[in-house]
Every structure is written in structure tokens, then in C-alpha cells.
Design a protein around this motif. Structure first.
Motif: not given
Ligand SMILES: Cc1ncc(COP(=O)(O)O)c(C=O)c1O
Length: 482
Positions: A454-482
């Protein structure tokens, strides 16, 4: 020689750099909830910005939801939605076991090379966080000047000038290293590989942090050794008490080495306190097991106080210190090193029979770079980028991931470890995320016993962009959806 390849050292507009710096102050609590931010006028005067840039920076923070505008009054830090807890100390099984992470790792490595992926998988920062243009220039100069770089074998244990520069950097930390002790390797991986094979044979038990770097687990797997996972704290790293217990336990006599990353271990980013590093050196010596220290992230502390490697406390030559420039300067150069203490002769022999040297062009380029003051300046900038980005990734996880999520708060490096609510299966999540072109490293990759599902590692070395923000939001939703 310039330290950076761009005047600001950042590949984003100035207002976003200012917003990032303010965001970091908020993330670190230096600007608390409810506190007023500097006005547009104050910000532009203090920083020498135009009022338009200052206003754009404040608006960017507002858009991210970190601050709110109050009419006639200014911008204020918004109360945090919540602060997620850190994962608890790990509790791996107390028996050693053979390792089988190779197939998951192969899948991950293949996916990280696919085009169009938002890659939170591999632990690697943006290429333009490194002084790429400067190093390219130095490499081509070296290739032109030294005709024999191509026409002859390289010295087996590395370019003397580079070995000297590496020894000098340790001397600055108060660690006396002979140039002769430094063996240049093909990255830190080769250094760990040589160290492991020098001090342990197939079948031996190797004590490791839990979770630990999957490349190390693959090395243990390839050598037919067994991994004994030691409980590890999210902030303080490997538990020296737990290692002491294991050393006196049923498999204690089979443990031949402990491999540890005291500074900002991968994947959890923990930093062992100084006293623990010292105690670890003493414990390994007392039980006559080798301590293989992986110091690949040591330069990347956010506070700018480079932690002392465990080798600092070693008086008996029992610590084999492995490092490389892969995280701090030039991942593609594949230049690392091994200081093997009393094992130095055995290591030299192994280096010869393993790869008989390391290509010289980048050794020249890095050695020339280290001769200047460019490296310390580059590190100041790199640490700031890592700190800002890690803070933003954690903030996004707090915003987008479901209740019950936990997250590490590393003080160095650029990876973040996320513990998701019980029952989440990150191997299944991985496939769903990949379908959305998002990549991360699933938890079981970091364990010999299949833990951390139930764990994952994220590489936070990618420059912050709206795409990165959107991808983290999408990932959060995928986790929530189970
Ligand atoms: C903890 C740790 N050690 C070693 C390495 C490998 O380093 P190199 O690329 O220099 O071989 C990595 C790379 O991710 C790592 O995270």
C-alpha cells in the motif's frame, strides 16, 4: 566557469520562482496560517521586482490555494487543509530471505523510458537542474586535448586528478582519505556491487534498511545472497537497536554486512542522527561485519549542512564508502567511487576483473569542474530546487490524496514515500496509472518480503508544472477510487 546554465538557475518565469520561494516558507511553517504576506509594493522593493512580477507571484500562490486575497488588506496564508502523519517505523519479518524483485524492477525501468509519461518513477531530477552545458563543454575539451583518452586504456582505478578531488572533498569534512584509496567506479551501483562481493559470498545474509533501494535488492538477488530487512524510522532511518537484536538473533552469525544509506535513504529520505551513525560504526565493528555505506544523496541536504558520512567515525577500516555524482551533478556520466578501507586491495582486484576501468572523458570533465568553485555553487542551487519541489509535492499529496494517507518529510534528496490507506494495492494502481501515462515506483519493489503493497515512492525531482499538478491530482483520484 559559470555555475549555472541559465542566469536564474531556473527554467521557469521569475514570478514562479518567487512564488516557489514564498511557497517553501509556507510549507516549512516560516510563514504561518493567517499571517499576512508582503504587499505587492513591499515584495517588489525587497526583491527588486517589477510590481507586475510581484503581483503575478502572489496570484500564482493564490491559484495554488496556499494564500487568499482579502479585499483592501492583502494576501494571507490559508489555514492548511490538514497535515498528514508520517509513516510509522517499519516492521519487517525477522528472518532473512532470498530476493525476487527483478521482474517488477524490469517493468518499472521499461515504463520509465516510454515517451509521454509523467515520470514519478525513477529517482532522478530534471536534466536542467544540472550544469549540463558546462559539463558538455568540459567533456569536449577533454576529448580534444587528450588524444590518448580514446587511443589507450584508462588507469584501472581512475584518473589520479579526479581521485584527488574526491579525497579532497572528504578531507574538507575531516575524513582523511589517501588519493590511492579512491577507486573510480561506473556509478554508485558498481561501487556497491564491488563492496558486497568483496565482503560476502553467495548465501550470506545482508542486513538492509526496510524499505530499501531496489537496485541494492537486485544486487543481493543477483549474488544469491539473502536480505534481512531491519526496521527503519521515517525520519531517523535504520534502527541501530534492531540491528543489534538481529546480530544476536538466530541468523546473527550469518550476517556478513550491513548496507545502509545514512543520509536521505531511498525511498524514505530519512537521515540517521549523528549519534546513531556513530553507534552503527561501533556495532558493526564489534560484531565483525562490514558496513557498506551508500552516500549517494549526502550532498543534497536542504539546510546546506552536509551530514558526516559514517566513515567519519571509522578507525578500523571497516566502512566501505560508496558514492557517485549521479544525484548531485551528472547522472549520465556514470562516475562513482569506492573507498574500501582495509578492503582496498581486494576491491582493486575485483574492479579489474569486473570492468577493468571506467571511461576517461567524463573523469576529466568532472575533475576540471571540481577544480573550480562551481560545484559548491551548483549544490546551493540544487538543494534549493530539491527543497522547494519536495515541499510542493508534499503539499499536493495533502491536498489530493484520500484520508488515511501518510507521507514522509525528508530533509534532503528528492524522493517522497507515500503510505496509502490499508487495502490499496499499488501494483494494481501502477497499471491503472500507467494507462493515464503516469508512472511511480510501487512499494513492493523496495522490500525482499513483498511488503509495502500500500505504499509508493514519488520522484519529486520533476520540475513543478501544471501537468505535474494535474498528474498528482489524477493519482489521488485513482487511489480514492480504489
Ligand atoms: C540509494 C541509491 N544508491 C545507489 C544508486 C545508484 O547510483 P548510480 O546511478 O551512481 O549507480 C541509486 C540510484 O537511484 C540510489 O538511489
Amino acid at each position: 566557469m559559470p555555475a549555472d546554465d541559465s542566469p536564474t538557475g531556473l527554467s521557469q518565469p521569475l514570478y514562479l520562482c518567487v512564488a516557489d520561494e514564498l511557497g517553501q516558507l509556507i510549507a516549512q511553517g516560516q510563514l504561518a496560517a493567517g499571517e499576512r504576506l508582503p504587499s505587492v509594493r513591499e515584495l517588489s522593493q525587497r526583491r527588486g521586482l517589477s510590481p507586475t512580477t510581484a503581483l503575478a507571484a502572489l496570484r500564482a500562490l493564490e491559484q495554488r490555494g496556499w494564500v487568499e486575497a482579502r479585499p483592501q488588506s492583502g494576501y494571507y496564508v490559508r489555514p492548511k487543509l490538514r497535515r498528514l502523519a508520517e509513516p510509522a517505523t517499519s516492521r519487517p519479518p525477522s528472518a532473512a530471505r532470498p530476493v525476487t524483485v527483478g521482474s517488477i524492477a524490469a517493468r518499472l525501468l521499461a515504463a520509465s523510458n516510454e515517451p509521454g509519461i509523467i515520470g514519478f518513477g525513477a529517482a532522478i531530477p530534471e536534466a536542467d537542474w544540472y550544469p549540463v552545458a558546462t559539463l558538455q563543454r568540459l567533456a569536449s575539451q577533454a576529448a580534444r586535448r587528450h588524444r590518448l583518452l580514446i587511443g589507450e586504456y584508462s588507469p584501472f582505478f581512475g584518473l589520479p586528478a579526479l581521485r584527488h578531488q574526491i579525497a579532497r572533498r572528504y578531507a574538507e569534512l575531516g575524513i582523511a582519505v589517501d588519493d590511492d584509496e579512491v577507486v573510480i567506479t561506473n556509478g554508485c551501483m558498481e561501487a556497491i556491487n564491488l563492496a558486497l562481493r568483496t565482503v560476502a559470498a553467495p548465501g550470506a545474509v545482508i542486513a538492509v534498511e526496510s524499505p530499501t533501494y531496489y537496485g541494492l535488492l537486485q544486487l543481493i538477488e543477483a549474488q544469491g545472497m539473502q536480505a534481512l530487512e531491519i526496521p527503519t524510522h521515517a525520519r531517523d532511518g535504520l534502527s541501530v537497536e534492531a540491528l543489534a537484536t538481529a546480530l544476536t538473533g538466530p541468523q546473527g552469525a550469518q550476517i556478513r554486512a550491513c548496507v545502509v544509506t545514512p543520509a536521505f535513504c531511498n525511498p524514505i529520505g530519512a537521515l540517521m542522527p549523528e549519534a546513531a551513525r556513530e553507534a552503527l560504526v561501533a556495532l558493526c565493528r564489534q560484531h565483525r561485519i562490514a558496513l557498506i555505506e551508500d552516500d549517494v544523496y549526502g550532498e543534497l541536504d536542504f539546510a546546506g549542512q552536509r551530514p558526516l558520512p559514517a566513515r567519519y567515525w571509522d578507525r578500523s577500516g571497516n566502512v566501505l564508502l560508496c558514492g557517485s555524482f549521479s544525484k548531485s551533478l551528472a547522472p549520465g556520466a556514470r562516475i562513482g567511487w569506492l573507498l574500501a578501507g582495509r578492503h582496498r586491495d581486494a576491491v582493486r582486484m575485483r574492479k579489474f576483473t569486473t570492468s577493468a576501468g571506467t571511461a576517461l572523458v567524463y573523469q576529466h570533465a568532472l575533475s576540471a569542474y571540481l577544480e573550480t568553485q562551481a560545484y559548491p555553487r551548483h549544490l546551493v542551487r540544487l538543494r534549493r530546487l530539491c527543497a522547494t519541489n519536495v515541499a510542493r509535492y508534499i503539499e499536493a499529496i495533502e491536498r489530493y490524496f484520500p484520508a488515511g494517507t501518510r507521507v514522509t518529510r525528508p530533509s534532503g534528496g528528492f524522493v517522497v514515500w507515500v503510505e496509502l490507506p490499508r487495502g490499496t494495492d499499488t501494483l494494481a494502481l501502477y497499471e491503472r496509472a500507467l494507462f493515464r501515462r503516469i508512472n511511480f515506483a510501487p512499494g513492493p519493489l523496495f522490500s525482499a518480503s513483498g511488503r509495502y503493497r500500500n505504499c509508493l515512492r514519488l520522484n519529486a525531482g520533476r520540475q513543478w508544472t501544471p501537468d505535474v499538478d494535474g498528474a498528482l491530482q489524477a493519482l489521488g483520484r485513482l487511489v480514492e477510487a480504489g
